[in-house]
Write an enzyme that holds these catalytic residues in place. Structure first.
Site, PDB file in Angstrom:
ATOM      1  N   ASP A   4      53.993 -22.305  -5.757  1.00 31.03           N
ATOM      2  CA  ASP A   4      54.414 -22.907  -4.491  1.00 31.03           C
ATOM      3  C   ASP A   4      54.089 -24.405  -4.483  1.00 31.03           C
ATOM      4  OD1 ASP A   4      55.096 -23.123  -1.746  1.00 31.03           O
ATOM      5  OD2 ASP A   4      53.006 -22.748  -1.167  1.00 31.03           O
ATOM      6  N   ASP A  43      53.765 -26.707  -1.115  1.00 28.55           N
ATOM      7  CA  ASP A  43      52.898 -27.163  -0.027  1.00 28.55           C
ATOM      8  C   ASP A  43      51.621 -26.356   0.058  1.00 28.55           C
ATOM      9  OD1 ASP A  43      54.758 -29.110   0.709  1.00 28.55           O
ATOM     10  OD2 ASP A  43      55.963 -27.569   1.690  1.00 28.55           O
ATOM     11  N   ASP A  96      50.044 -20.085  -0.925  1.00 28.04           N
ATOM     12  CA  ASP A  96      49.020 -20.035   0.126  1.00 28.04           C
ATOM     13  C   ASP A  96      49.475 -19.188   1.304  1.00 28.04           C
ATOM     14  OD1 ASP A  96      50.959 -22.218   0.676  1.00 28.04           O
ATOM     15  OD2 ASP A  96      49.801 -22.377   2.524  1.00 28.04           O
TER      16      ASP A  96
HETATM   17 MG   LIG Z   1      52.752 -23.289   0.784  1.00 29.95          MG
END
Ligand SMILES: [Mg+2]
Length: 174
Positions: free
Chosen positions: A7, A9, A133
């Protein structure tokens, strides 16, 4: 070679501090990163959900984000043993495409452009691992989800968790 999807961000790009700073500026607020332990920014100020999303829709928001510590070195190393894809749910913020692409070219130029995946639902990904996340993306992902720690996900359990990029390195390279 096994595939690792990564990922952007909050995993390689440090988006949260800028989001909080920008929101505080615009709304004369004083939210701190510590306030986000186990809670999402939009749940902390639910009355401002639209305004928070609008910040991320600013075409330049993603342009100058800091690179997460050690992510470049570790991904460079993993890239010798695994097939690496950067997979971002960019469809959530369609105005972000150009800034995200330019950011990747600036900071992860050692990866092939064809390994950048701007997607919507990460359930479509065909990889062995997904480092993310946001646990939401693990629900429909067929490989193994690895949760990258962020204040907002501190209460999530049930996934392998890594605190930082050195832990990612240890997870994959013995
Ligand atoms: Mg993310």
């Amino acid at each position: 070679m096994k595939r690792i999807a990564i990922d952007m961000d909050e995993v390689i790009a440090d988006a949260l501090p800028k989001h909080v700073t920008r929101f505080n500026q615009l709304h004369n607020d004083n939210i701190k990163i510590e306030d986000l332990n186990g809670i999402k920014l939009e749940d902390l100020r639910p009355e401002f959900q639209v305004e928070m999303k609008n910040i991320l829709l600013e075409p330049t928001f993603f342009q100058d984000l800091a690179v997460m510590e050690d992510s470049q070195e570790v991904i460079k190393e993993l890239n010798e043993h695994f097939e690496i894809f950067i997979t971002t749910a960019a469809m959530e913020f369609p105005t972000s495409f150009t800034a995200k692409y330019e950011w990747l070219k600036e900071h992860f130029s050692f990866l092939n452009d064809m390994n950048f995946v701007f997607c919507g639902d990460k359930g479509i990904l065909n990889a062995d691992y997904l480092i993310d996340d946001n646990v939401h993306h693990f629900k429909r992902f067929s490989g193994k989800g690895i949760l990258f720690s962020s204040p907002q996900n501190s209460n999530e359990t049930g996934y392998d968790r890594v605190e930082n990029w050195q832990e990612v390195r240890n997870y994959f390279i013995n």
